[in-house]
Design a protein around this motif. Structure first.
Motif, short mmCIF file in Angstrom:
data_model
loop_
_atom_site.label_atom_id
_atom_site.label_comp_id
_atom_site.label_asym_id
_atom_site.label_seq_id
_atom_site.Cartn_x
_atom_site.Cartn_y
_atom_site.Cartn_z
N HIS A 36 34.87 11.85 -14.71
CA HIS A 36 33.91 12.24 -13.55
C HIS A 36 32.86 11.33 -13.04
O HIS A 36 32.47 10.44 -13.56
N ALA B 265 26.12 11.78 -13.21
CA ALA B 265 27.63 12.01 -13.56
C ALA B 265 27.57 12.52 -14.88
O ALA B 265 28.41 13.66 -15.40
N TYR C 149 40.33 15.14 -13.61
CA TYR C 149 39.10 15.29 -12.92
C TYR C 149 38.65 16.66 -13.02
O TYR C 149 37.16 16.76 -12.87
N THR D 236 34.02 14.02 -7.01
CA THR D 236 34.80 12.77 -7.80
C THR D 236 35.92 12.21 -7.17
O THR D 236 36.33 11.24 -6.98
#
Length: 340
Positions: free
Chosen positions: A236, A244, A310, A323
């Protein structure tokens, strides 16, 4: 060989601004939009994983892949993975030959056993045949991809005698073999002239160097040219490391605990999460942090492709889009500098 950067998703069910889980239909529509975004920001690949359980929306990959390929210009699209044990290799070949006709050279297959077994009872397969199903179906798919006239005998289907399967792809289909930690799978990938995709979801990625060496050694002994090597790992990206880590943690922990309840895992702890970011295979942080970590893995394993999973549990879909955007616009150029 130039590094390809890709993304992966299983269609993890996301959570909307109201805190409620989004419908499977909405997650599938979001996945299509994410594929379009990945193409726009210059990524090379998007992979869709097949699952048959409530926390993942993607059970049939090819319709979504077809839509992504129709709406994009350059990006390759494929599976991560096709659970071949509970599928029909002839139908897989036909579906991807059809996709290749619609988007020449852009449709790919990654085959694997998969980490879940829900598809076995769903489609009427016996888990006691787990190994033989995958072994025989992998061999048959390999023959279909490399020979026009195919003959095959096995335990799991009627024999084939000099059969040609249609439609014929204009160019050879690109097939990856998804592997976890089994050396035998690495050797089989080499024997069937498949590219090697290593799923690394925990621990230091450099511990897989022996698998890479084995792949090259197997090809050397057979006198064949090694295929490409890729790594799939979760991650991420946000503007800073702290953002994050905070954005990803809750959803990732929920996913880990939901799966862990059926597998006897202990509850997920933040300490383990932070340790995996620092020392393992969670690629979480700012663009520079993530680029630096990917570069280390690419250099250690000699990769041709790195794919970032992701999606990870009930995340905010806006964070997933961010992302993808940062991966293409920030991480990619940073990686180019680091690997130059």
């Amino acid at each position: 060989m130039q590094l390809e950067l890709g993304i992966d998703t299983f269609g993890d069910v996301t959570r909307g601004p109201d805190g409620l889980l989004r419908s499977h239909a909405q997650v599938i529509r979001d996945t299509l939009a994410e594929g379009e975004l990945a193409d726009q920001v210059g990524l090379d690949y998007i992979g869709l994983g097949e699952h048959h359980r409530p926390d993942f929306a993607i059970a049939s990959t090819e319709p979504i892949l077809s839509a992504i390929l129709a709406r994009t210009a350059k990006i390759k699209a494929g599976t991560s993975v096709t659970v071949l044990s509970s599928d029909d290799p002839i139908r897989v070949f036909q579906r991807f030959a059809t996709l290749d006709a619609l988007a020449p050279g852009r449709a790919e297959i990654t085959i694997g056993r998969g980490s879940f077994t829900e598809s076995f009872p769903l489609f009427g397969f016996d888990l006691n045949d787990y190994e033989v199903l995958f072994s025989e179906k992998s061999q048959l798919l390999h023959l279909l991809a490399t020979q026009e006239k195919v003959s095959f005998e096995g335990q799991t289907r009627p024999s084939l005698r000099n059969v040609t399967v249609y439609p014929r792809p204009e160019t050879p289909l690109r097939i990856w073999r998804g592997v976890g930690g089994t050396p035998q799978s690495v050797v089989e990938a080499a024997a069937m002239q498949m590219d090697l995709m290593i799923a690394i979801i925990g621990g230091d990625s450099t511990r897989f160097r022996p698998h890479v060496d084995l792949f090259h050694r197997a090809h050397a002994q057979m006198g064949t040219k090694p295929g490409r090597i890729g790594v799939h790992s979760p991650g991420h990206i946000a503007e800073t490391d702290e953002i994050a880590r905070e954005e990803y943690y809750e959803g990732y922990a929920r996913m880990h605990d939901a799966i862990g309840r059926s597998r006897g895992w202990p509850p997920f702890r933040r300490e383990a999460y932070l340790s995996e970011i620092e020392h393992g295979s969670l690629y979480i942080g700012s663009p520079e942090t993530v680029a630096r970590k990917i570069a280390r893995t690419v250099k250690a394993l000699g990769l041709s492709r790195f794919t970032l999973k992701y999606s990870g549990g009930p995340q905010d879909p806006a964070h997933l889009r961010k992302t993808i955007e940062l991966y293409g616009t920030k991480v990619r150029p940073l990686l180019a500098e680091m690997l130059a």
